[in-house]
Design an enzyme around this catalytic site. Structure first.
Site, mmCIF file in Angstrom:
data_model
loop_
_atom_site.group_PDB
_atom_site.id
_atom_site.type_symbol
_atom_site.label_atom_id
_atom_site.label_comp_id
_atom_site.label_asym_id
_atom_site.label_seq_id
_atom_site.Cartn_x
_atom_site.Cartn_y
_atom_site.Cartn_z
ATOM 1 N N LYS A 52 -4.881 0.004 -3.861
ATOM 2 C CA LYS A 52 -3.807 -0.722 -4.553
ATOM 3 C C LYS A 52 -4.344 -1.370 -5.829
ATOM 4 O O LYS A 52 -3.701 -1.340 -6.880
ATOM 5 C CB LYS A 52 -3.184 -1.776 -3.615
ATOM 6 C CG LYS A 52 -2.370 -1.135 -2.492
ATOM 7 C CD LYS A 52 -1.903 -2.111 -1.421
ATOM 8 C CE LYS A 52 -1.241 -1.340 -0.276
ATOM 9 N NZ LYS A 52 -0.808 -2.187 0.854
ATOM 10 N N GLN A 96 -1.899 -8.058 3.377
ATOM 11 C CA GLN A 96 -2.158 -6.773 4.014
ATOM 12 C C GLN A 96 -2.110 -6.915 5.536
ATOM 13 O O GLN A 96 -2.701 -7.827 6.107
ATOM 14 C CB GLN A 96 -3.526 -6.237 3.550
ATOM 15 C CG GLN A 96 -3.851 -4.837 4.024
ATOM 16 C CD GLN A 96 -2.996 -3.744 3.386
ATOM 17 O OE1 GLN A 96 -2.428 -3.936 2.301
ATOM 18 N NE2 GLN A 96 -2.882 -2.607 4.046
ATOM 19 N N ASP A 119 6.543 -5.958 -0.898
ATOM 20 C CA ASP A 119 6.420 -5.102 0.293
ATOM 21 C C ASP A 119 7.803 -4.754 0.864
ATOM 22 O O ASP A 119 7.933 -3.796 1.627
ATOM 23 C CB ASP A 119 5.651 -5.855 1.397
ATOM 24 C CG ASP A 119 4.216 -5.373 1.567
ATOM 25 O OD1 ASP A 119 3.925 -4.221 1.199
ATOM 26 O OD2 ASP A 119 3.399 -6.160 2.088
HETATM 27 N N1 GUN Z 1 -0.562 -2.124 6.150
HETATM 28 C C1 GUN Z 1 -0.268 -0.806 6.149
HETATM 29 N N2 GUN Z 1 0.700 -0.524 5.236
HETATM 30 C C2 GUN Z 1 1.023 -1.699 4.659
HETATM 31 C C3 GUN Z 1 1.941 -2.066 3.638
HETATM 32 O O1 GUN Z 1 2.697 -1.252 3.087
HETATM 33 N N3 GUN Z 1 1.970 -3.389 3.304
HETATM 34 C C4 GUN Z 1 1.185 -4.311 3.918
HETATM 35 N N4 GUN Z 1 1.289 -5.589 3.531
HETATM 36 N N5 GUN Z 1 0.321 -4.012 4.870
HETATM 37 C C5 GUN Z 1 0.233 -2.707 5.223
#
Ligand code: GUN
Length: 295
Positions: A52, A96, A119
Site C-alpha cells: 500500500k 490493518q 477501507d
Molecule cells: N486486511 C486484509 N485486507 C484488508 C483491508 O482491505 N483493509 C484492512 N484494514 N485490513 C485488511
C-alpha cells in the site's frame, strides 16, 4: 475464454489516478495523504502494508505507516485513531486487520471517522452504500466492479451467484451487483455454508464470484458453459520447490474451470492487484472532498 488481467487494469487505473494527482498539484492543491496503522507483527499484514505504501508513491500520494507493538492497549490505539481523525493533513487512514486478539476490530472500525473511512468498513459507510448513496466502497468489491467495467462484461438481467457471505466481500458485492444501472441490474443469489444444492445453484450462474476462502472449491462440474468466473480466494500452500516457499491458490480449480468460461480471473493477478488501486481511488476521492474540489 478470456483471461481477466488484474495487473493490466490496476496499472491503467493507477496511471489515471497519478494524472489526476498531478493536475491537483499543478492547480495548487496539496497531495492526497493515506496513513496505515499496523499493530503487531503479522507477516502477511506487513507485506500488504508495504504494498500500500509503495502504491501511494506510484500515484503521487503522501503516505505514512504508524507501527505499533503487539501489546498496544485499546487506549493507545484509540488515541492514534482520534489523532488521525482530527488531523487535517490526513485524507484517509486504515487500521490493518487482523488485530492482535486482545483488541476489538469492530470497535476500531467504528472509531474511524466515516469521512476518512477509505477501507469502507464503518457501518455508516455500509449503510450509505446499501442505500445507493455516494460512499467509499470496500476495496475488493470495488475492484471486482472495475474489472467488470474494463472488460465490458454484461450484467443486466444476468444471474450472479456469490459464494461466501463475509462483510468485506460477499455481502457487499452481492448488494452492489443488485443495484440499478451498470455494473449491476443482476439477479443475485448469495450462497454460504448452509446453502442447499450448492452445486446446482452455482451452475445456474452467468457470473460466479467465489469468495469463500476454500482453495479450489469450485470445480468444472459447478460451472455453466460460458459463465464469467471471478475468484477472490487466496490460500497460501507450501511449495518447497519455489524460492518463496509457497504458492497461492484461488477458490476456483482454475485449470479445469477455465476452458468452460467466457471470462475468468487468475490467482494471483486477477482481483488481488485491484484491491490496492481501489484503496487509492477512495483516498483520492476523500482528498477531493476535503479540499473542496468538485469537478
Ligand atoms: N486486511 C486484509 N485486507 C484488508 C483491508 O482491505 N483493509 C484492512 N484494514 N485490513 C485488511
Amino acid at each position: 475464454m478470456k483471461l481477466i488481467d488484474g495487473k493490466e487494469v490496476s496499472a491503467a487505473l493507477k496511471r489515471k489516478i497519478a494524472e489526476e494527482v498531478e493536475q491537483m498539484v499543478a492547480a495548487g492543491y496539496r497531495r492526497p495523504k493515506l496513513v496505515a496503522v499496523l499493530v503487531g507483527n503479522d507477516g502477511a499484514s506487513q507485506v500488504y502494508v508495504g504494498h500500500k505504501e509503495r502504491a501511494c508513491g506510484e500515484v503521487g500520494f503522501d503516505s505514512e505507516v504508524i507501527r505499533m507493538s503487539a501489546d498496544t492497549t485499546e487506549e493507545e490505539l484509540n488515541a492514534v485513531i482520534d489523532r488521525l481523525n482530527a488531523d487535517d493533513s490526513v485524507d484517509g487512514f486504515i487500521v490493518q486487520l487482523p488485530l492482535p486478539s486482545h483488541l476489538s476490530e469492530q470497535s476500531v472500525i467504528e472509531r474511524v471517522s466515516p469521512s476518512k473511512d477509505v477501507d469502507g468498513f464503518h457501518p455508516e459507510t455500509t449503510g450509505r452504500m446499501i442505500s445507493g448513496l455516494d460512499a467509499y466502497l470496500p476495496a475488493t468489491p470495488a475492484g471486482i466492479l472495475e474489472l467488470i467495467k474494463y472488460y465490458g462484461i454484461e450484467t443486466a438481467g444476468k444471474h450472479c451467484v456469490v459464494i461466501g457471505r463475509s462483510n468485506i466481500v460477499g455481502r457487499p458485492i452481492a448488494n452492489l451487483l443488485s443495484m440499478k444501472g451498470y455494473p449491476g441490474d443482476c439477479t443475485v443469489t448469495l450462497c454460504h455454508s448452509r446453502t442447499k444444492n450448492l452445486k446446482e445453484v452455482v451452475k445456474s450462474g452467468d457470473i460466479v464470484i467465489a469468495a469463500l476462502g476454500i482453495a479450489e472449491f469450485v470445480t468444472a462440474d459447478m460451472i455453466k458453459e460460458g459463465a464469467t468466473v471471478i475468484d477472490v480466494g487466496i490460500t497460501r500452500v507450501e511449495a518447497p520447490e519455489r524460492k518463496s516457499g509457497f504458492r497461492l491458490l484461488g477458490d476456483v480449480k482454475f485449470d479445469e474451470v477455465a476452458p468452460h468460461c467466457s471470462y475468468i480471473t487468475p490467482v494471483p493477478g486477477g482481483v488481488g492487484p485491484m484491491t490496492i488501486v481501489c484503496l487509492m481511488q477512495n483516498t483520492l476521492k476523500a482528498a477531493r472532498k476535503h479540499l473542496g474540489i468538485t469537478k
